[in-house]
Scaffold this active site. Sequence first.
Site, short mmCIF file in Angstrom:
data_model
loop_
_atom_site.label_atom_id
_atom_site.label_comp_id
_atom_site.label_asym_id
_atom_site.label_seq_id
_atom_site.Cartn_x
_atom_site.Cartn_y
_atom_site.Cartn_z
CG HIS A 89 -1.84 -1.13 1.28
ND1 HIS A 89 -2.29 -1.89 2.18
CD2 HIS A 89 -2.48 -1.73 0.09
CE1 HIS A 89 -3.13 -2.71 1.97
NE2 HIS A 89 -3.36 -3.02 0.53
CD GLU A 102 -0.64 0.56 4.39
OE1 GLU A 102 0.14 -0.39 4.46
OE2 GLU A 102 -1.77 0.46 4.37
CG HIS A 122 1.04 -3.55 5.20
ND1 HIS A 122 0.04 -3.31 4.39
CD2 HIS A 122 1.47 -4.76 5.08
CE1 HIS A 122 0.08 -4.26 3.22
NE2 HIS A 122 1.15 -5.23 3.59
CD GLU A 124 -1.23 -3.17 9.44
OE1 GLU A 124 -0.90 -2.31 8.99
OE2 GLU A 124 -1.81 -4.31 8.59
#
Length: 396
Positions: A185, A188, A278, A354
């Site tokens: 992504h 990010e 991410h 994350e």
Amino acid sequence: MSLTITPATSALKISSQFDSGNIHVLETTNPQDIQLSIRRDNQSDFFQWFHFRVQGAKNQPLNLRLVNAGEAAYVDGWPDYRAVASYDRETWFRVETLFEPAKGELVIQHTPAQNSIYFAYFAPYSWEQHLDLIGQAQQSPLCEVHDIGTTLDGHDLNLLKVSQHNPASDSAKAKQQIWVTARQHPGESMAEWCAEGFIARLLDQDDALAQSILDMADIYIVPNMNPDGSIRGHLRTNACGANLNREWESPTLERSPEVLAVRTLMQKTGVDLFLDLHGDEALPCNFIAGQEGAPHLPEAVLQQENRFKQNLAQVNPDFQLERGYPPGKFGPETFTIAAFWVGREFNCPSMTLEMPFKDYDNRPDADFGWSPERSIKLGESLLNPIYRWLQLKNSD
């Protein structure tokens, strides 16, 4: 001869025609009521990433209204969020930011001390920085750069293979194959900052832990899985609007060549451990989402993932274990996601790290929030649980 700047040429100006730039300018007449909107990803409804430059506003209080923020992909990401700003594009600091849910607007308030200032959703990691990262890594005798594909916009997709041959420590056991990917992504960007830290420590020949890892494993790293989206200023998709982290079950050259290239090479090398880096819009913390809740997940693999998380928490207090995604969160999409597809395909620990766009609320930083520097340090810390995992694998 001196140059006189007239008011017309020094008027406030907002632009985004640069790498990862994203903004639509609606109204700039009144610095206290600047109206902007975030551009959607190409052929997609996703949007949240913004990155723009303001000129001509030195010492002027600015009220920057992102008027479509209430329609963004992850509205839960706006409460308690603060935008970042930079004068030199190296140091990114947090600025006053308010979300007004009734109006659906994100309001950035700041008085620039200099005549040119950049604002962004998170500190960008530019394509030029990416190319520098690849070039610098290649200077190490431990690192090889491989071209594994071409994106839809014609950008190179590069992989770093980090390995060493040490006859004194080579064992009869085959080396483990470890894969790390980042920035599926593109918005990010903390993921590539994290990858930078991971790569730098792994290539440090004075770091005994890094060298011990390379005695036991070969490491494959894709620091930027989505060059096109990164350069275009996308939040979540590639050039044609494909969310790469929903393409792993059936990628194609026409829609997701990035995933197809990586998946094909994984099937040649095998994968014993996988980490996908991410950022998360809503949760103000660092966490790992493993395969818990996936159908037919072997208990032995789940235990390895849980141990990995615990080991990371022990070495870096910026990582926590209490919060994360609930098991089964992704439902029918599960095996279109990298970590779940890789884990099922290779029967191995396969995890998504994350990091927050917001500050980490357990260790807040009023000036910088969660930052590139802390992302880099977290990347360095990943070597510790990898080393522990390898020790246990080699003792089996």
